[in-house]
Design a protein around this motif. Structure first.
Motif, PDB file in Angstrom:
ATOM      1  N   SER A 248      57.427  -3.221 -26.075  1.00 37.61           N
ATOM      2  CA  SER A 248      57.719  -4.108 -24.964  1.00 37.61           C
ATOM      3  C   SER A 248      56.440  -4.447 -24.209  1.00 37.61           C
ATOM      4  O   SER A 248      55.418  -3.746 -24.300  1.00 37.61           O
ATOM      5  CB  SER A 248      58.707  -3.446 -24.000  1.00 37.61           C
ATOM      6  OG  SER A 248      58.100  -2.350 -23.336  1.00 37.61           O
TER       7      SER A 248
ATOM      8  N   LYS B 171      56.467   3.244 -35.658  1.00 39.45           N
ATOM      9  CA  LYS B 171      56.730   4.058 -34.467  1.00 39.45           C
ATOM     10  C   LYS B 171      56.861   5.529 -34.875  1.00 39.45           C
ATOM     11  O   LYS B 171      57.542   5.846 -35.859  1.00 39.45           O
ATOM     12  CB  LYS B 171      58.015   3.583 -33.800  1.00 39.45           C
ATOM     13  CG  LYS B 171      58.564   4.485 -32.707  1.00 39.45           C
ATOM     14  CD  LYS B 171      59.864   3.915 -32.191  1.00 39.45           C
ATOM     15  CE  LYS B 171      60.588   4.894 -31.300  1.00 39.45           C
ATOM     16  NZ  LYS B 171      61.099   6.074 -32.011  1.00 39.45           N
TER      17      LYS B 171
ATOM     18  N   ALA C 108      55.663  -1.541 -21.738  1.00 43.98           N
ATOM     19  CA  ALA C 108      55.052  -0.353 -22.344  1.00 43.98           C
ATOM     20  C   ALA C 108      53.598  -0.614 -22.724  1.00 43.98           C
ATOM     21  O   ALA C 108      52.730   0.248 -22.540  1.00 43.98           O
ATOM     22  CB  ALA C 108      55.844   0.061 -23.581  1.00 43.98           C
ATOM     23  N   LYS C 109      53.320  -1.817 -23.223  1.00 53.46           N
ATOM     24  CA  LYS C 109      51.950  -2.147 -23.604  1.00 53.46           C
ATOM     25  C   LYS C 109      51.039  -2.226 -22.389  1.00 53.46           C
ATOM     26  O   LYS C 109      49.905  -1.731 -22.412  1.00 53.46           O
ATOM     27  CB  LYS C 109      51.937  -3.476 -24.366  1.00 53.46           C
ATOM     28  CG  LYS C 109      50.555  -3.868 -24.873  1.00 53.46           C
ATOM     29  CD  LYS C 109      50.622  -5.159 -25.682  1.00 53.46           C
ATOM     30  CE  LYS C 109      49.245  -5.526 -26.204  1.00 53.46           C
ATOM     31  NZ  LYS C 109      49.275  -6.804 -27.005  1.00 53.46           N
TER      32      LYS C 109
ATOM     33  N   ASP D  67      60.983   1.192 -23.262  1.00 57.25           N
ATOM     34  CA  ASP D  67      59.989   2.269 -23.369  1.00 57.25           C
ATOM     35  C   ASP D  67      59.079   2.117 -24.585  1.00 57.25           C
ATOM     36  O   ASP D  67      58.079   2.827 -24.715  1.00 57.25           O
ATOM     37  CB  ASP D  67      60.699   3.635 -23.443  1.00 57.25           C
ATOM     38  CG  ASP D  67      61.159   4.105 -22.079  1.00 57.25           C
ATOM     39  OD1 ASP D  67      60.814   3.453 -21.075  1.00 57.25           O
ATOM     40  OD2 ASP D  67      61.863   5.134 -22.011  1.00 57.25           O
ATOM     41  N   TYR D  68      59.431   1.206 -25.476  1.00 52.59           N
ATOM     42  CA  TYR D  68      58.614   1.022 -26.680  1.00 52.59           C
ATOM     43  C   TYR D  68      58.751  -0.428 -27.130  1.00 52.59           C
ATOM     44  O   TYR D  68      59.784  -1.074 -26.915  1.00 52.59           O
ATOM     45  CB  TYR D  68      59.073   1.970 -27.795  1.00 52.59           C
ATOM     46  CG  TYR D  68      58.150   2.000 -28.992  1.00 52.59           C
ATOM     47  CD1 TYR D  68      57.029   2.825 -29.005  1.00 52.59           C
ATOM     48  CD2 TYR D  68      58.383   1.188 -30.093  1.00 52.59           C
ATOM     49  CE1 TYR D  68      56.166   2.850 -30.091  1.00 52.59           C
ATOM     50  CE2 TYR D  68      57.539   1.201 -31.188  1.00 52.59           C
ATOM     51  CZ  TYR D  68      56.426   2.035 -31.181  1.00 52.59           C
ATOM     52  OH  TYR D  68      55.567   2.043 -32.262  1.00 52.59           O
TER      53      TYR D  68
ATOM     54  N   GLN E 134      50.630   1.218 -20.940  1.00 53.36           N
ATOM     55  CA  GLN E 134      50.109   2.141 -21.963  1.00 53.36           C
ATOM     56  C   GLN E 134      50.855   3.478 -21.936  1.00 53.36           C
ATOM     57  O   GLN E 134      50.306   4.531 -22.239  1.00 53.36           O
ATOM     58  CB  GLN E 134      48.602   2.362 -21.776  1.00 53.36           C
ATOM     59  CG  GLN E 134      47.777   1.106 -21.991  1.00 53.36           C
ATOM     60  CD  GLN E 134      46.288   1.350 -21.901  1.00 53.36           C
ATOM     61  OE1 GLN E 134      45.841   2.328 -21.305  1.00 53.36           O
ATOM     62  NE2 GLN E 134      45.506   0.461 -22.500  1.00 53.36           N
ATOM     63  N   LYS E 135      52.130   3.396 -21.551  1.00 54.66           N
ATOM     64  CA  LYS E 135      52.987   4.577 -21.525  1.00 54.66           C
ATOM     65  C   LYS E 135      54.220   4.283 -22.374  1.00 54.66           C
ATOM     66  O   LYS E 135      55.156   3.632 -21.933  1.00 54.66           O
ATOM     67  CB  LYS E 135      53.406   4.936 -20.108  1.00 54.66           C
ATOM     68  CG  LYS E 135      52.252   5.363 -19.212  1.00 54.66           C
ATOM     69  CD  LYS E 135      52.756   5.700 -17.814  1.00 54.66           C
ATOM     70  CE  LYS E 135      51.600   6.131 -16.908  1.00 54.66           C
ATOM     71  NZ  LYS E 135      52.065   6.434 -15.532  1.00 54.66           N
ATOM     72  N   THR E 136      54.188   4.724 -23.597  1.00 54.27           N
ATOM     73  CA  THR E 136      55.334   4.519 -24.478  1.00 54.27           C
ATOM     74  C   THR E 136      56.092   5.828 -24.661  1.00 54.27           C
ATOM     75  O   THR E 136      55.510   6.910 -24.622  1.00 54.27           O
ATOM     76  CB  THR E 136      54.879   4.001 -25.855  1.00 54.27           C
ATOM     77  OG1 THR E 136      54.026   4.983 -26.455  1.00 54.27           O
ATOM     78  CG2 THR E 136      54.137   2.689 -25.719  1.00 54.27           C
ATOM     79  N   LYS E 137      57.386   5.684 -24.842  1.00 53.94           N
ATOM     80  CA  LYS E 137      58.234   6.839 -25.089  1.00 53.94           C
ATOM     81  C   LYS E 137      59.005   6.596 -26.376  1.00 53.94           C
ATOM     82  O   LYS E 137      59.468   5.472 -26.635  1.00 53.94           O
ATOM     83  CB  LYS E 137      59.194   7.077 -23.926  1.00 53.94           C
ATOM     84  CG  LYS E 137      58.494   7.460 -22.617  1.00 53.94           C
ATOM     85  CD  LYS E 137      59.511   7.714 -21.519  1.00 53.94           C
ATOM     86  CE  LYS E 137      58.820   8.090 -20.209  1.00 53.94           C
ATOM     87  NZ  LYS E 137      59.791   8.329 -19.108  1.00 53.94           N
TER      88      LYS E 137
END
Length: 445
Positions: A132, A274, A135-136, A129-130, A139-142
């Motif tokens: 990675s 982060k 995620a890139k 989720d981050y 464009q959805k990071t958690k």
């Protein structure tokens, strides 16, 4: 209460860093197996492999196929590390690792089993989720995850370490016999070889093994002892890496520490850029019951499976029935002499004919067949099939004597039982494995 415990959101920095380390280590394990010769010795050199019972269909790929197999695993490990199509990559690696795990047991190792369990667990964790590729690209990071993602790993480790400690409470470990036998093979090591032969070293190794396995998880969980436990853990696992030479697993074990330190500490050390999550929201998904049931069933199996040898007659130290998948790590040394004899059933005057095992087995397999009952039975079945292909119906008899931890050799297999004609009992004892009332330390040579 359970919902709050499982589904409260926590910062996911530990899981993100663990994914990166985990991916690197499984890639190193796969690639390392190519260059160390492990694949050649275990999967290419033998004519066949002693697979886990019930997995006869799993045999090595022909030619150099297993080199390519492991190369693919190495590439997939890198994909896991960078979080490229993470779910697919982790799932595929798990399938491939399960294939080679169940394909052979000549090089059985509890750590291989642990890696299989961890791979399976990682398939379901939101570890990409981050930081990675996934995620890139999306464009959805958690920056958060449900607490159960951390708890499942901690509980799995607690089970492993607890059983590993409890299993050591038996005479040969407590009187330092096992430690002495293990270290005898390390006498040639420079500098430390001589030290490892000293009695005080055996005492230290024996009791450190018990106490470390029993206490390391509680000590890491308790804030006041965490840093000291981590320091002890570094020494313990580096010792195992240098002395026992068990591949990636000491370093994998150290990486688990990520889940014990505070989220703030892990975030500040590894992912300062982060955003840090500290809201502790309770987000209960619609499928929360399914998650709770699956986790409960998983833990029940993990707690119950290592106990199965208690309901099988005979001492597991001798019979080996129920030994695997039970976290009975480095508890004994087995030595044996096993000879196979065949008789042509269609010739009433036929005499027992000795089998030259060198025609069928590698050196590594020869050692396994000398003392492991399931391998002995499997080789008898293999001989039966080989002769059947020539149109012959044979009986296979075995003369086997085995020693545990330096004890006197005893007859292991009933020499009058045709092993080619008896089935393997999966859930109860095999009566042709001879049982003894005791194998206590007074029988040592």
């Amino acid at each position: 209460m359970i919902k709050k415990w499982l589904f409260t959101q926590i910062d996911n920095s530990a899981l993100i860093i663990f994914r990166i380390i985990f991916g690197f280590l499984i890639a190193a394990e796969a690639i390392g197996s190519i260059f160390t010769g492990w694949i050649n010795r275990t999967l290419i050199e033998p004519n066949f492999t002693f697979n886990f019972l019930g997995f006869d269909f799993l045999q090595p790929l022909p030619g150099n196929g297993m080199y390519y197999y492991y190369l693919v695993m190495g590439i997939i490990g890198i994909c896991v590390m960078i979080g490229y199509k993470y779910r697919w990559s982790m799932s595929l690696f798990t399938i491939l690792w399960a294939g080679v795990y169940f394909m052979q047991k000549t090089s059985y190792n509890n750590h291989y089993y642990l890696l299989l369990l961890l791979c399976f667990i990682m398939c379901f964790l939101p570890a990409a989720d981050y930081l990675s590729w996934d995620a890139k690209k999306s464009q959805k990071t958690k920056i958060a995850m449900p607490r159960w993602c951390s708890l499942i790993i901690i509980l799995q480790l607690w089970i492993v370490y607890t059983y590993a400690s409890v299993a050591k409470f038996y005479p040969d470990w407590l009187d330092f016999t096992v430690a002495k036998n293990l270290m005898a093979a390390k006498a040639s090591y420079p500098v430390i070889g001589t030290i490892l032969q000293q009695h005080w070293s055996h005492v230290t190794i024996a009791y450190t093994g018990i106490l470390f396995d029993l206490l390391i998880i509680p000590l890491l969980l308790w804030k006041r002892t965490r840093i000291y436990a981590f320091g002890i853990s570094i020494f313990f696992h580096l010792f195992n890496s240098i002395v026992l030479q068990i591949g990636i697993f000491p370093y994998l074990s150290l990486s688990f520490s990520l889940f014990f330190f505070s989220a703030e500490k892990i975030h500040s050390l590894f992912l300062k850029r982060k955003p840090f999550y500290n809201q502790q929201e309770l987000i209960v998904p619609s499928y929360q019951k399914a998650i709770t049931v699956v986790i409960s069933v998983w833990l029940i199996i993990q707690v119950g499976l290592p106990l199965r040898h208690w309901v099988i007659p005979g001492d597991v130290l001798w019979t080996e029935e129920g030994h695997r998948l039970s976290w009975r790590m480095m508890l004994r040394s087995r030595a044996g002499f096993t000879d196979f004899y065949i008789v042509d059933k269609n010739d009433p005057e036929a005499k027992r004919k000795h089998v030259d095992k060198k025609q069928y087995l590698s050196k590594k397999q020869h050692r396994t067949v000398s003392s492991k009952p399931d391998a002995i039975w499997q080789f008898a079945q293999y001989l039966k099939k080989e002769y059947a292909s020539e149109g012959k119906d044979i009986a296979v008899f075995v003369k086997s004597r085995v020693s545990i931890n330096g004890r006197k050799y005893k007859t292991f297999i009933d020499p009058e039982v045709d092993l080619a004609s008896v089935p393997w009992n999966y859930f109860k004892t095999n009566p042709w494995i001879l049982k003894y009332s005791s194998i206590d330390s007074t029988e040592k040579k």
